[in-house]
Every structure is written in C-alpha cells, then in structure tokens.
Design a protein around this motif. Structure first.
Motif, short mmCIF file in Angstrom:
data_model
loop_
_atom_site.label_atom_id
_atom_site.label_comp_id
_atom_site.label_asym_id
_atom_site.label_seq_id
_atom_site.Cartn_x
_atom_site.Cartn_y
_atom_site.Cartn_z
N HIS A 52 -30.57 9.18 -37.79
CA HIS A 52 -30.27 8.26 -36.69
C HIS A 52 -28.90 8.44 -36.06
CE1 HIS A 52 -27.66 5.71 -39.18
NE2 HIS A 52 -28.51 5.95 -40.16
N THR A 54 -26.27 6.72 -35.83
CA THR A 54 -25.76 5.59 -35.07
C THR A 54 -25.08 4.56 -35.95
OG1 THR A 54 -27.79 4.29 -35.26
CG2 THR A 54 -27.68 5.82 -33.43
N SER A 348 -28.15 8.29 -26.19
CA SER A 348 -28.32 6.90 -26.59
C SER A 348 -29.78 6.61 -26.89
CB SER A 348 -27.82 5.95 -25.50
OG SER A 348 -28.58 6.09 -24.32
N TRP A 361 -28.13 1.88 -27.79
CA TRP A 361 -27.27 2.21 -28.91
C TRP A 361 -26.82 3.66 -28.75
CZ3 TRP A 361 -30.96 0.21 -33.33
CH2 TRP A 361 -30.90 -1.19 -33.37
N THR A 362 -25.53 3.88 -28.76
CA THR A 362 -25.00 5.24 -28.63
C THR A 362 -25.29 6.05 -29.88
OG1 THR A 362 -23.22 4.47 -27.19
CG2 THR A 362 -22.91 6.61 -28.26
N VAL A 363 -25.76 7.27 -29.71
CA VAL A 363 -25.96 8.18 -30.84
C VAL A 363 -24.58 8.79 -31.12
CG1 VAL A 363 -27.27 10.13 -31.74
CG2 VAL A 363 -28.32 8.58 -30.09
#
Length: 369
Positions: A52, A54, A348, A361-363
């Motif tokens: 993920h 994140t 994201s 959500w920003t990666v």
C-alpha cells in the motif's frame, strides 16, 4: 451487463477521473480485524507495507495494535518513520547510497527502531562501518535462502559464520534470522503446510546452532501472504503478510483459505469502440500491473464476459459479446490480478466511503527518493 448496485459501485463516479484506483476503508478495516483473528498475538505480526505504501493504511494498522512492519525501500522506511511505527525491518540488501540513507534514519526518527538484513560478509562489514561512522548500533537479521533463490545465504556453515561475524561486529546487534518463501503458491493449504514445514526446518536448525554456540534465542521473521496461516500457528515466529490489507484477484483465486475482502478496485472508462464487438478502455500498462499474461491482469466485476485482446501504454482493448449494450463513456470496475505493483503506478488512492468518492490518500513512498 450485471447490475451495478454492488459494493464497488460509487454514486458519484462522474466526479472521478479515470483510470483511478479506488480503496474502501470499511473493507480494509475488516481485513485488519481478520488478520488479527488469525494469530494469537498481534505483536507477532510484521506486515509488509510494499502493498500500500501509504501513511493512512499504516496508521490504521497502528491503531489496531500492530507495531512491527517490514519494508523493501528506503522511501517506505521513511514513511513508516513519519508514522512513528515502533519497529521497522528493512528487508532488502543495502548497497550504495541506500546504505547511508538507511543508517541516517536511526537519528532522523528516534521513535522508530530500524533493523536490516544481511546475506553476505561484505554487506555486514559495510553496514557495521556505516553504523560506526554514524555513532549508532543497527539491529541486524541474517537473511536465509530457503528456496526462493533471490536473496539470502544458504543455511549451513557459511550462514553460521555470518551470524557470528554480525554478533562480533561493533555497530551491529544480531537479532536473528529472516527468511522469505515467496516460491510457495500451492492452492491446497495442506500441500502448503508440508512445504512450509520443510522450509521452516532449515531455519529451526540454524536457530538451534546459534543457541548452541552461545547466542541468545534468535528472533525469526518468516513468510509472506500464502504461508502466513501456517506460520501463524508456530510459537514466537514473526509473520509478514502484506497483500491482506487490499487483497487482489490473484490471491482471492489462489488462496481460498484466506477470506480477505477485495478492498481496491480499478475504475476505467470506455474511450472508444473501434469495432462492433471491440471496446477500448483507458487502462494501459501505466494503470494496472502488466507482468501477468494479458488475460490475467484485470477482472471486470461488472463485465466478466469482456475478453482482453491487446494492451499498450494507455489503452486496453476488449472483445465484447455480440449484441452487447456497452457505449463510450461507460464505467468498468476491475479487480487487479496483482495489487502491489498496481498501487505503485498511482500517485494517490481514491477513497470511497458510504458508496461515494470521499477524497484521496497519497501513495507516499511511491517516490523512492
């Protein structure tokens, strides 16, 4: 076409540009709860964050009482440090600039204990030298090759010598063994158990040897997603599943014993219809992991009868049944075959809550630097 009033459908899909990777926090939470139910103590969980990348998903695990993590890049280690994860294992060989970058994290993030793996005497010496120059002590695990044939030292005399070298090196604190068995993919869990038992015997023998040589009982970090349910039953072993948090089509088909929920879905649109039974969608190599054969890259939840026939950087061409009702602009929802490299293609993740697009959500650790 199948009805679209299912869990993956979002009401405000017109607000989401495509291609996009949707994530569903309610399903993610359920997967975390299920993971914890499969082991006796969450302190034995060391999930891999490569799936993920994140902060948000890391924090959900921290809030659930998971305190140990594994990563493959310095950027992932930085992300974990920024989340104040208590314990982070960098499970990747450290050479070149990675070495100094990793060692610097011990001072940059004092609330996180960082550890590393080594599988060669030269790697151990280089890590020890870097640690001494920085005035720190680095926890280290000897990486064993138990069949993957990718990294790791073969169990035996050379591994024992490396363990002793680490134990005697200023700047290093030997902790135990790391072993990854990514070659284990048997669908039948009973066959998986047999293979995992054989793999673990190699690690167990090494653990007995180092204790006989006067070292403390070594910590053992072992396995990945397929072998997780087996090693979860072994006392004291730290387990490292990763894909559980988002799941994917590959593991859903290949690991029927693990009932995790798909929690990441690709949203793509039909952008052209080059022939009566041909659809072109905006899901090229840059939008879904392309290492698998063409027919095993994505499964369309609302269009399982579409057949991929070609793919390029920005396009995926699909064959549709005669008399289909699809039209340009229609939205398709697809499960990626392999979620980990698919996530790495996006800056994201598009968050879906209560059936609607709710934010991004920003990666964070997609950018390696």
């Amino acid at each position: 076409m199948q009805p679209l009033d299912t869990w993956y459908r979002i009401r405000n899909e017109s607000d989401v540009d495509s291609p996009a990777l949707l994530v569903f926090p309610d399903r993610i939470q359920q997967n975390i709860v299920l993971l914890k139910s499969m082991i006796d103590d969450p302190r034995r969980l060391r999930p891999h964050v490569k799936t993920h990348k994140t902060k948000e998903l890391t924090r959900l695990q921290l809030e659930a009482g998971i305190s140990r993590f594994k990563c493959a890049t310095v950027a992932e280690a930085v992300m974990l440090g920024e989340c104040e994860a208590p314990d982070v294992l960098m499970a990747y060989p450290l050479y070149g600039p990675k070495l100094s970058r990793f060692v610097s994290l011990t001072k940059r993030f004092p609330k996180t204990n960082f550890s590393a793996i080594v599988d060669h005497p030269d790697a151990a010496r280089a890590l020890a030298d870097a640690a001494m120059q920085a005035g720190v002590i680095i926890d280290v695990f000897v990486d064993l090759n138990i069949g993957m044939g990718r990294t790791g030292i073969q169990p035996g005399a050379a591994a024992m010598a490396l363990y002793q070298q680490c134990g005697q090196s200023e700047g290093l604190a030997i902790q135990g063994f790391h072993a990854y068995d990514g070659q284990v993919h048997e669908r039948d869990i009973e066959k998986r158990k047999v293979i995992c038992t054989q793999n673990f015997e190699q690690v167990k023998r090494m653990a007995e040897q180092v204790q006989a040589a006067g070292f403390a009982k070594p910590r053992i970090v072992i396995g990945g997603s397929p072998s997780f349910p087996i090693y979860a039953t072994y006392p004291d072993v730290e387990c490292s599943p990763g894909t559980f948090i988002l799941w994917d089509k590959g593991y859903a088909d290949g690991l029927p014993d693990q009932p995790f929920l798909p929690a990441a879905v690709l949203l793509t649109r039909i952008v052209s219809m080059p022939a009566a039974n041909r659809l072109c969608v905006d899901l090229g190599h840059k939008a879904v992991a392309a290492e698998n054969p063409l027919e095993r890259r994505v499964y369309f939840l609302n269009a399982p009868d579409l057949k991929p026939i070609s793919q390029s950087e920005e396009h995926l061409v699909l064959e549709a049944p005669v008399g289909h009702a699809w039209k340009t602009g229609d939205v398709l929802y697809g499960l990626p075959q392999h979620i980990c490299p698919t996530v790495a293609l996006y800056d994201s993740l598009t968050v879906v809550e209560h059936g609607a697009y709710a934010g991004r959500w920003t990666v964070a650790s997609r950018n390696r630097s």
